[in-house]
Design a protein around this motif. Structure first.
Motif, PDB file in Angstrom:
ATOM      1  N   UNK A 126       0.826  -0.930   0.143  1.00  0.00           N
ATOM      2  CA  UNK A 126      -0.188  -0.047   0.008  1.00  0.00           C
ATOM      3  C   UNK A 126       0.785   1.165  -0.080  1.00  0.00           C
ATOM      4  N   UNK A 127       0.508   2.199  -0.843  1.00  0.00           N
ATOM      5  CA  UNK A 127       1.244   3.501  -1.063  1.00  0.00           C
ATOM      6  C   UNK A 127       0.447   4.636  -0.637  1.00  0.00           C
ATOM      7  N   UNK A 128       0.963   5.546   0.352  1.00  0.00           N
ATOM      8  CA  UNK A 128       0.336   6.662   0.817  1.00  0.00           C
ATOM      9  C   UNK A 128       0.318   8.053  -0.147  1.00  0.00           C
ATOM     10  N   UNK A 129      -1.084   8.306  -0.441  1.00  0.00           N
ATOM     11  CA  UNK A 129      -1.087   9.506  -1.430  1.00  0.00           C
ATOM     12  C   UNK A 129      -0.539  10.673  -0.815  1.00  0.00           C
ATOM     13  N   UNK A 130      -0.386  10.733   0.446  1.00  0.00           N
ATOM     14  CA  UNK A 130       0.262  12.008   0.783  1.00  0.00           C
ATOM     15  C   UNK A 130       1.723  12.110   1.148  1.00  0.00           C
ATOM     16  N   UNK A 131       2.161  10.915   1.897  1.00  0.00           N
ATOM     17  CA  UNK A 131       3.622  10.997   2.233  1.00  0.00           C
ATOM     18  C   UNK A 131       4.536   9.947   1.232  1.00  0.00           C
ATOM     19  N   UNK A 132       3.757   9.338   0.182  1.00  0.00           N
ATOM     20  CA  UNK A 132       4.393   8.589  -0.377  1.00  0.00           C
ATOM     21  C   UNK A 132       4.897   7.221  -0.022  1.00  0.00           C
ATOM     22  N   UNK A 133       5.061   7.071   1.371  1.00  0.00           N
ATOM     23  CA  UNK A 133       5.595   5.797   1.909  1.00  0.00           C
ATOM     24  C   UNK A 133       4.796   4.563   1.523  1.00  0.00           C
ATOM     25  N   UNK A 134       5.491   3.394   1.181  1.00  0.00           N
ATOM     26  CA  UNK A 134       4.956   2.010   0.880  1.00  0.00           C
ATOM     27  C   UNK A 134       5.144   1.012   1.866  1.00  0.00           C
ATOM     28  N   UNK A 135       3.815   0.582   2.352  1.00  0.00           N
ATOM     29  CA  UNK A 135       3.763  -0.559   3.367  1.00  0.00           C
ATOM     30  C   UNK A 135       3.610  -1.856   3.092  1.00  0.00           C
ATOM     31  N   UNK A 136       4.217  -2.837   3.587  1.00  0.00           N
ATOM     32  CA  UNK A 136       3.875  -4.396   3.327  1.00  0.00           C
ATOM     33  C   UNK A 136       3.741  -4.858   4.769  1.00  0.00           C
ATOM     34  N   UNK A 137       2.752  -5.594   4.916  1.00  0.00           N
ATOM     35  CA  UNK A 137       1.575  -6.019   3.822  1.00  0.00           C
ATOM     36  C   UNK A 137       0.555  -4.949   3.968  1.00  0.00           C
ATOM     37  N   UNK A 138      -0.323  -4.927   2.772  1.00  0.00           N
ATOM     38  CA  UNK A 138      -1.344  -3.530   2.562  1.00  0.00           C
ATOM     39  C   UNK A 138      -2.387  -3.547   3.778  1.00  0.00           C
ATOM     40  N   UNK A 139      -2.395  -2.073   3.739  1.00  0.00           N
ATOM     41  CA  UNK A 139      -3.350  -1.640   4.911  1.00  0.00           C
ATOM     42  C   UNK A 139      -4.234  -0.556   4.496  1.00  0.00           C
ATOM     43  N   UNK A 140      -5.031   0.168   5.000  1.00  0.00           N
ATOM     44  CA  UNK A 140      -6.096   1.087   4.542  1.00  0.00           C
ATOM     45  C   UNK A 140      -5.511   2.515   5.009  1.00  0.00           C
ATOM     46  N   UNK A 141      -5.398   2.343   6.346  1.00  0.00           N
ATOM     47  CA  UNK A 141      -4.646   3.895   6.843  1.00  0.00           C
ATOM     48  C   UNK A 141      -3.362   3.959   6.900  1.00  0.00           C
ATOM     49  N   UNK A 142      -2.495   4.821   6.181  1.00  0.00           N
ATOM     50  CA  UNK A 142      -1.196   4.965   6.482  1.00  0.00           C
ATOM     51  C   UNK A 142      -0.828   5.220   7.839  1.00  0.00           C
ATOM     52  N   UNK A 143       0.219   4.424   8.164  1.00  0.00           N
ATOM     53  CA  UNK A 143       0.706   4.282   9.854  1.00  0.00           C
ATOM     54  C   UNK A 143       1.416   5.831   9.706  1.00  0.00           C
ATOM     55  N   UNK A 169      -3.237   3.686  -1.660  1.00  0.00           N
ATOM     56  CA  UNK A 169      -3.234   3.236  -2.966  1.00  0.00           C
ATOM     57  C   UNK A 169      -2.966   1.604  -2.656  1.00  0.00           C
ATOM     58  N   UNK A 170      -3.560   0.582  -3.310  1.00  0.00           N
ATOM     59  CA  UNK A 170      -3.025  -0.629  -3.278  1.00  0.00           C
ATOM     60  C   UNK A 170      -2.465  -1.015  -4.336  1.00  0.00           C
ATOM     61  N   UNK A 171      -1.072  -1.343  -4.497  1.00  0.00           N
ATOM     62  CA  UNK A 171      -0.300  -1.480  -5.614  1.00  0.00           C
ATOM     63  C   UNK A 171       0.458  -2.935  -5.281  1.00  0.00           C
ATOM     64  N   UNK A 172       1.369  -3.131  -6.396  1.00  0.00           N
ATOM     65  CA  UNK A 172       2.306  -4.336  -6.385  1.00  0.00           C
ATOM     66  C   UNK A 172       3.715  -3.981  -6.409  1.00  0.00           C
ATOM     67  N   UNK A 173       4.631  -4.648  -5.849  1.00  0.00           N
ATOM     68  CA  UNK A 173       6.012  -4.063  -6.008  1.00  0.00           C
ATOM     69  C   UNK A 173       6.971  -5.349  -6.457  1.00  0.00           C
ATOM     70  N   UNK A 174       7.834  -5.047  -7.314  1.00  0.00           N
ATOM     71  CA  UNK A 174       8.885  -5.901  -7.891  1.00  0.00           C
ATOM     72  C   UNK A 174       9.570  -6.857  -6.751  1.00  0.00           C
ATOM     73  N   UNK A 175      10.117  -7.941  -7.349  1.00  0.00           N
ATOM     74  CA  UNK A 175      10.397  -8.977  -6.380  1.00  0.00           C
ATOM     75  C   UNK A 175      12.002  -8.874  -6.024  1.00  0.00           C
TER      76      UNK A 175
END
Lengths: 114, 388
Positions: free
Chosen positions: A12-29, A39-45
């Motif tokens: 999940x990627x935050x629309x405000x701070x641009x940070x990405x967290x795994x596993x996905x969640x709704x609220x940016x920590x 935003x729900x995204x996928x990242x490369x391996x």
């Protein structure tokens, strides 16, 4: 030993701070609800080892030793992953590794051969 | 906030003990009551800090049980749980109650009884505080996470294995003079280096033990201190700060600094109106050796990567400029998780009174700081105390 399947890594990627967290969640920590749903995204391996350890005394239910690494993926998303203990001598900080999502629901890494 | 004092302290031996969790709590509490002349006085509350008495001992409803066992019914009774910082969080609640004028006399008890289950079960219970989804499911323990932090710190700052071993060596040197410490034996750099590997690069000597033990405090208002006539023995609570970090290590913004310590310490220093250079003695949460160095940097005693210089120069020894963990720290004093934060405050109170154990007293100590970690590198409480 379970089979590791090549499923993409959800994040999940935050629309405000641009940070990405795994596993996905709704609220940016980092930002909280004010930033809206992530935003729900996928990242490369492929990623880079930030640190690793060969743990000789894991909790009940794990056969020692276990190899653990923190791996930084695309968008600087970091995940803790399990590796093959026999690879421990081939792992070092900054080493490139491949991360796969296993059918055990956990992330597994292996060294990338150059 | 109204002035708040620690008027009395008590503590059991830490180690593998025969006493039950309630017996441990009773012994520490009665000692703190006697120490503050409050044994015949009415307590408004008892606040109990304990990480997981249900799983370690099967004892539920611990705060109510202890109010009853101590004969202080109808005092309000609350148990506080913030992982291994539960003791400091219990103290924080007491300070808030007295500081807000809601209470004048509060008993604080920190207690844990961990030896009733075998080591594997204890490890499983402790591991529940790390992220279930991103860490525990992978077999990560607090020790494994500390190992990840240690390896990165060594990589970034050039810290060597021999350097890191100086931390447990100092802990055991001090613990050897502390009659209540779990471990009262000295160790050498060679012995630490040759210890059984727990999670590389950390050996058994880099890791605090699981222990049994209890510590207690009597927290009192200015008026209560006067009634108890314990002015000379009371220590003023100058400041307290409490902060969290992201639960899983993978979501934190640094691997080599613990942000929750920085924020909690800043809050405590601001409230106390003192600076790191004003401190005379510190109790820092060295659950793992690497944390003592990171803690020193995060509370402002050294710049990032430089804490080891204070260790090598003897600055953090009992007779140094800023002594750290004079009674052995978690490593040697022991780590009955919920009791640790209360023990840190108890030991600091003794330092400020000038009544620390022989060979451990810091000369003319006036201001002391305690720092307690509640998860792996998370949920920190920092307290600052001053001699009256």
């Amino acid at each position: 030993m379970h089979v590791v399947s090549k499923m993409s890594i959800s994040a999940s990627k935050c629309k405000s701070c641009d940070r990405t967290v795994i596993p996905p969640r709704t609220i940016c920590p980092y930002c909280g609800p004010k930033a809206g749903d992530m935003s729900q995204i996928t990242v490369g391996e492929e990623g880079t080892v930030l640190s690793y350890t060969l743990s000789q005394m894991p909790p009940e239910g794990f056969d020692p030793p276990i190899l653990l690494a923190l791996v930084q993926l695309q968008h600087n998303a970091v995940v803790l992953c399990l590796g093959n203990p026999e690879d421990s001598s081939r792992i070092q900080i900054d080493k490139r590794v491949k991360v796969l999502s296993g059918d055990d629901g956990r992330f597994h890494f292996s060294p990338v051969e150059i | 906030m109204e002035p708040v004092y620690v008027a009395g302290v008590g503590m059991t031996r830490f180690g593998v003990l025969d006493d039950s969790i309630t017996e441990l709590a009773e012994k520490a509490a009665v000692e703190a009551m006697r120490d503050s002349n409050s044994i015949e006085h009415k307590f408004d509350y008892v606040i109990v800090g304990s990480q997981d008495p249900e799983e370690f001992t099967g004892q539920g409803h611990l705060s109510t049980v202890l109010a009853d066992r101590l004969g202080i019914v109808p005092a309000g009774a609350t148990r506080v749980e913030t992982g291994p910082s539960a003791g400091s969080s219990a103290f924080e609640e007491a300070v808030a109650l007295v500081g807000a004028g809601l209470a004048s006399l509060v008993l604080v008890i920190g207690v844990e009884k961990m030896s009733g289950v075998d080591r594997g079960a204890a490890s499983r219970i402790i591991a529940k505080m790390v992220s279930l989804e991103s860490e525990a499911r992978y077999g990560a323990t607090p020790a494994a996470l500390a190992a990840l932090v240690a390896r990165r710190y060594m990589h970034d700052y050039g810290l060597t294995r021999d350097d890191l071993s100086l931390i447990p060596v100092k802990a055991h040197k001090n613990g050897a003079k502390n009659p209540l410490a779990h471990f009262q034996n000295e160790v050498t750099v060679e012995k630490v280096n040759a210890g059984r590997i727990v999670s590389d690069p950390l050996t058994l000597y880099d890791c605090s033990p699981t222990s049994d033990g209890a510590a207690a405090l009597v927290v009192a208002s200015e008026e209560a201190v006067a009634v108890l006539e314990s002015q000379n023995e009371s220590v003023r609570v100058l400041g307290i700060g409490h902060a969290t970090d992201y639960h899983a290590v993978q979501h934190r913004l640094s691997l080599t600094s613990l942000r929750a310590t920085v924020v909690a310490a800043e809050s405590a220093f601001r409230m106390a109106r003192v600076k790191p250079k004003d401190l005379d003695v510190c109790e820092l949460h060295d659950a793992f050796s690497i944390l003592e160095l990171i803690d020193m940097e995060d509370i402002g005693l050294a710049k990032p990567g430089r804490a080891i210089e204070l260790v090598k120069s003897g600055t953090s020894q009992v007779d140094g400029r800023i002594p750290v963990n004079t009674t052995g720290g978690l490593k040697a004093r022991g780590h009955p998780t919920g009791a640790t934060g209360v023990a840190q405050i108890r030991d600091t109170v003794l330092q400020l009174r000038g009544s620390a154990p022989k060979g451990l007293q810091v000369r003319d100590a006036e201001i002391g700081l305690t720092h307690n970690i509640g998860g792996f590198g998370n949920n920190m409480v920092v307290s600052i105390l001053r001699r009256r």
